[in-house]
Motif scaffolding. Structure first.
Motif, PDB file in Angstrom:
ATOM      1  N   GLU A  66       0.821  -1.208   0.000  1.00 45.38           N
ATOM      2  CA  GLU A  66       0.000   0.000   0.000  1.00 45.38           C
ATOM      3  C   GLU A  66       0.859   1.263   0.000  1.00 45.38           C
ATOM      4  O   GLU A  66       0.530   2.253  -0.664  1.00 45.38           O
ATOM      5  CB  GLU A  66      -0.931  -0.020   1.205  1.00 45.38           C
ATOM      6  CG  GLU A  66      -2.028  -1.091   1.099  1.00 45.38           C
ATOM      7  CD  GLU A  66      -2.932  -1.114   2.314  1.00 45.38           C
ATOM      8  OE1 GLU A  66      -2.625  -0.397   3.295  1.00 45.38           O
ATOM      9  OE2 GLU A  66      -3.949  -1.830   2.288  1.00 45.38           O
ATOM     10  N   ALA A  67       1.973   1.236   0.735  1.00 46.17           N
ATOM     11  CA  ALA A  67       2.883   2.387   0.751  1.00 46.17           C
ATOM     12  C   ALA A  67       3.503   2.601  -0.626  1.00 46.17           C
ATOM     13  O   ALA A  67       3.628   3.737  -1.108  1.00 46.17           O
ATOM     14  CB  ALA A  67       3.966   2.185   1.807  1.00 46.17           C
ATOM     15  N   LEU A  68       3.896   1.515  -1.274  1.00 46.50           N
ATOM     16  CA  LEU A  68       4.466   1.613  -2.614  1.00 46.50           C
ATOM     17  C   LEU A  68       3.435   2.117  -3.619  1.00 46.50           C
ATOM     18  O   LEU A  68       3.744   2.942  -4.483  1.00 46.50           O
ATOM     19  CB  LEU A  68       5.001   0.248  -3.050  1.00 46.50           C
ATOM     20  CG  LEU A  68       6.297  -0.205  -2.389  1.00 46.50           C
ATOM     21  CD1 LEU A  68       6.525  -1.697  -2.594  1.00 46.50           C
ATOM     22  CD2 LEU A  68       7.478   0.592  -2.948  1.00 46.50           C
TER      23      LEU A  68
ATOM     24  N   ALA B 167       5.416  -3.983  -9.787  1.00 43.87           N
ATOM     25  CA  ALA B 167       4.883  -2.630  -9.970  1.00 43.87           C
ATOM     26  C   ALA B 167       4.796  -2.337 -11.466  1.00 43.87           C
ATOM     27  O   ALA B 167       5.766  -2.545 -12.194  1.00 43.87           O
ATOM     28  CB  ALA B 167       5.774  -1.604  -9.279  1.00 43.87           C
ATOM     29  N   CYS B 168       3.640  -1.862 -11.911  1.00 41.81           N
ATOM     30  CA  CYS B 168       3.407  -1.643 -13.343  1.00 41.81           C
ATOM     31  C   CYS B 168       2.895  -0.226 -13.589  1.00 41.81           C
ATOM     32  O   CYS B 168       2.063   0.285 -12.834  1.00 41.81           O
ATOM     33  CB  CYS B 168       2.387  -2.637 -13.885  1.00 41.81           C
ATOM     34  SG  CYS B 168       2.856  -4.378 -13.706  1.00 41.81           S
ATOM     35  N   ILE B 169       3.396   0.377 -14.659  1.00 46.83           N
ATOM     36  CA  ILE B 169       2.913   1.679 -15.128  1.00 46.83           C
ATOM     37  C   ILE B 169       2.489   1.537 -16.583  1.00 46.83           C
ATOM     38  O   ILE B 169       3.186   0.908 -17.389  1.00 46.83           O
ATOM     39  CB  ILE B 169       4.008   2.762 -15.008  1.00 46.83           C
ATOM     40  CG1 ILE B 169       4.389   2.987 -13.544  1.00 46.83           C
ATOM     41  CG2 ILE B 169       3.536   4.075 -15.643  1.00 46.83           C
ATOM     42  CD1 ILE B 169       5.545   3.955 -13.371  1.00 46.83           C
ATOM     43  N   GLU B 170       1.353   2.125 -16.901  1.00 49.81           N
ATOM     44  CA  GLU B 170       0.837   2.102 -18.275  1.00 49.81           C
ATOM     45  C   GLU B 170       0.321   3.489 -18.625  1.00 49.81           C
ATOM     46  O   GLU B 170      -0.396   4.110 -17.851  1.00 49.81           O
ATOM     47  CB  GLU B 170      -0.300   1.077 -18.389  1.00 49.81           C
ATOM     48  CG  GLU B 170      -0.951   0.988 -19.750  1.00 49.81           C
ATOM     49  CD  GLU B 170      -2.067   1.984 -19.995  1.00 49.81           C
ATOM     50  OE1 GLU B 170      -2.505   2.112 -21.156  1.00 49.81           O
ATOM     51  OE2 GLU B 170      -2.508   2.648 -19.036  1.00 49.81           O
ATOM     52  N   ALA B 171       0.731   3.999 -19.799  1.00 50.24           N
ATOM     53  CA  ALA B 171       0.223   5.278 -20.293  1.00 50.24           C
ATOM     54  C   ALA B 171       0.093   5.166 -21.808  1.00 50.24           C
ATOM     55  O   ALA B 171       1.057   4.806 -22.483  1.00 50.24           O
ATOM     56  CB  ALA B 171       1.155   6.421 -19.917  1.00 50.24           C
ATOM     57  N   HIS B 172      -1.079   5.430 -22.336  1.00 52.98           N
ATOM     58  CA  HIS B 172      -1.283   5.271 -23.769  1.00 52.98           C
ATOM     59  C   HIS B 172      -2.015   6.465 -24.360  1.00 52.98           C
ATOM     60  O   HIS B 172      -2.712   7.200 -23.651  1.00 52.98           O
ATOM     61  CB  HIS B 172      -2.083   3.995 -24.069  1.00 52.98           C
ATOM     62  CG  HIS B 172      -3.507   4.051 -23.597  1.00 52.98           C
ATOM     63  ND1 HIS B 172      -3.915   3.539 -22.375  1.00 52.98           N
ATOM     64  CD2 HIS B 172      -4.636   4.575 -24.168  1.00 52.98           C
ATOM     65  CE1 HIS B 172      -5.209   3.727 -22.231  1.00 52.98           C
ATOM     66  NE2 HIS B 172      -5.671   4.357 -23.295  1.00 52.98           N
TER      67      HIS B 172
ATOM     68  N   PHE C 176      12.278   4.147  -4.259  1.00 54.15           N
ATOM     69  CA  PHE C 176      11.824   3.407  -5.433  1.00 54.15           C
ATOM     70  C   PHE C 176      11.269   4.361  -6.488  1.00 54.15           C
ATOM     71  O   PHE C 176      11.575   4.236  -7.684  1.00 54.15           O
ATOM     72  CB  PHE C 176      10.751   2.396  -5.019  1.00 54.15           C
ATOM     73  CG  PHE C 176      10.172   1.595  -6.150  1.00 54.15           C
ATOM     74  CD1 PHE C 176      10.944   0.678  -6.841  1.00 54.15           C
ATOM     75  CD2 PHE C 176       8.848   1.758  -6.520  1.00 54.15           C
ATOM     76  CE1 PHE C 176      10.405  -0.054  -7.900  1.00 54.15           C
ATOM     77  CE2 PHE C 176       8.297   1.022  -7.554  1.00 54.15           C
ATOM     78  CZ  PHE C 176       9.086   0.117  -8.251  1.00 54.15           C
ATOM     79  N   VAL C 177      10.473   5.326  -6.059  1.00 52.18           N
ATOM     80  CA  VAL C 177       9.899   6.296  -6.995  1.00 52.18           C
ATOM     81  C   VAL C 177      11.000   7.171  -7.597  1.00 52.18           C
ATOM     82  O   VAL C 177      10.977   7.476  -8.808  1.00 52.18           O
ATOM     83  CB  VAL C 177       8.831   7.155  -6.297  1.00 52.18           C
ATOM     84  CG1 VAL C 177       8.422   8.336  -7.180  1.00 52.18           C
ATOM     85  CG2 VAL C 177       7.611   6.309  -5.963  1.00 52.18           C
TER      86      VAL C 177
ATOM     87  N   LEU D  33       3.804   5.449  -5.870  1.00 49.14           N
ATOM     88  CA  LEU D  33       3.811   5.289  -7.323  1.00 49.14           C
ATOM     89  C   LEU D  33       2.657   6.052  -7.965  1.00 49.14           C
ATOM     90  O   LEU D  33       2.831   6.669  -9.021  1.00 49.14           O
ATOM     91  CB  LEU D  33       3.731   3.804  -7.673  1.00 49.14           C
ATOM     92  CG  LEU D  33       3.931   3.442  -9.143  1.00 49.14           C
ATOM     93  CD1 LEU D  33       5.327   3.846  -9.608  1.00 49.14           C
ATOM     94  CD2 LEU D  33       3.722   1.945  -9.359  1.00 49.14           C
ATOM     95  N   LYS D  34       1.508   6.028  -7.348  1.00 51.30           N
ATOM     96  CA  LYS D  34       0.337   6.732  -7.896  1.00 51.30           C
ATOM     97  C   LYS D  34       0.590   8.240  -7.938  1.00 51.30           C
ATOM     98  O   LYS D  34       0.207   8.908  -8.913  1.00 51.30           O
ATOM     99  CB  LYS D  34      -0.904   6.420  -7.058  1.00 51.30           C
ATOM    100  CG  LYS D  34      -2.190   7.010  -7.639  1.00 51.30           C
ATOM    101  CD  LYS D  34      -3.398   6.525  -6.866  1.00 51.30           C
ATOM    102  CE  LYS D  34      -4.684   7.136  -7.425  1.00 51.30           C
ATOM    103  NZ  LYS D  34      -4.898   6.760  -8.844  1.00 51.30           N
TER     104      LYS D  34
END
Length: 300
Positions: free
Chosen positions: A120-122, A154-159, A226-227, A126-127
């Motif tokens: 939850e902290a991560l 951890a996953c990031i998606e931007a389209h 991490f961020v 990240l959000k």
């Protein structure tokens, strides 16, 4: 004149599967429709599309909306049988990869242990990063226990899918690490994929693999580090892409192409030529103009 030879069903299935696996992000449904028209066997195409669609959506970290929240479809939250779970709201759902429809939501039990607090902290850190740097971005953090080990993804998606402007693009990154005392090894990959199809058919894939050791002291410290690590890697990746665009603009459009054209004693306005390619951005912008990248795969 030779008679046309009809493909056997196994050959059709192999061909359909191969083409579906090559579908660019945001275009899977269009590829299915085109194949149905070409093969003239809608049942066979849809049957194979239902199978390949799961792989396509997980590979592209496809975002889906459920109860006002965005959830990414990934290998980390795949429960099998086309079911996925939302790590934030703690429920699972079934997803029809062919129709893009969510159904049969139900509670998904998650133990509220120390690992979940780290997750939850991560996710919170990240959000905040994604909201600031990716206007159309989404992210998820997942946890999996293997015995006493806590593994995280951890996953990031931007389209941006703009078929009316003849291009679609996807930026994604995928990171994994284990929660271990003192230090942990973070490994991941950043990828940009673009399809430009205005009077052409250009596919561009740019990717970079990364591995780094981070200190592990407490939840807040690690989430912050991490961020910071992700931001630094994203920035380096972005800068490398812009440098490739600049090199392409100068070397291909300017020097190399000019040398190969015949001498006509006519002045060629290269800046006007670039502008006539319907580019909405130039190399100084923070966005990547899709049709200026190299036509072949590049690794930053």
């Amino acid at each position: 004149m030779c008679a046309r030879q009809e493909l056997r069903e196994p050959e059709k299935v192999s061909l359909i599967s191969s083409l579906l696996h090559q579908s660019p992000p945001g275009e899977f449904g269009q590829v299915v429709r085109d194949l149905s028209a070409l093969v003239q066997d809608d049942k066979l195409v849809r049957q194979e599309a239902a199978r390949v669609g799961a792989c396509h959506n997980k590979n592209n970290l496809t975002p889906v909306q459920i109860n006002g929240r965005t959830v990414l479809l990934t290998r980390y939250n795949d429960l099998g049988g086309n079911r996925f779970f939302d790590p934030q709201d703690k429920f699972s759902f079934e997803f029809d990869h062919l129709r893009g429809v969510i159904s049969k939501p139900q509670l998904h039990g998650v133990m509220l242990d120390e690992g979940e607090l780290w997750r939850e902290a991560l996710h919170k850190g990240l959000k905040a990063y994604v909201s600031c740097h990716f206007p159309a971005g989404n992210c998820c953090v997942f946890k999996k226990s293997l015995g006493k080990r806590q593994l995280f993804g951890a996953c990031i998606e931007a389209h941006q899918y703009q078929p009316s402007n003849h291009w679609n693009s996807l930026w994604k990154s995928d990171w994994t690490f284990a929660l271990t005392p003192f230090t942990t090894q973070v490994t991941g990959m950043v990828l940009l994929q673009i399809h430009y199809f205005r009077n052409a058919n250009l596919h561009v894939t740019v990717s970079k693999s990364v591995s780094e050791t981070l200190n592990v002291i407490d939840q807040s410290q690690f989430a912050t580090d991490f961020v910071k690590f992700l931001k630094a890697e994203d920035t380096k990746f972005h800068v490398a892409i812009l440098e490739n665009i600049q090199a392409l603009s100068e070397d291909i459009w300017g020097k190399n192409l000019r040398r190969k054209l015949p001498i006509t004693r006519t002045f060629m306005n290269w800046n006007k030529l670039l502008n006539d390619q319907h580019l909405n951005t130039n190399v100084s912008n923070t966005e990547v103009p899709p049709c200026l990248l190299k036509h072949t795969d590049m690794v930053a």
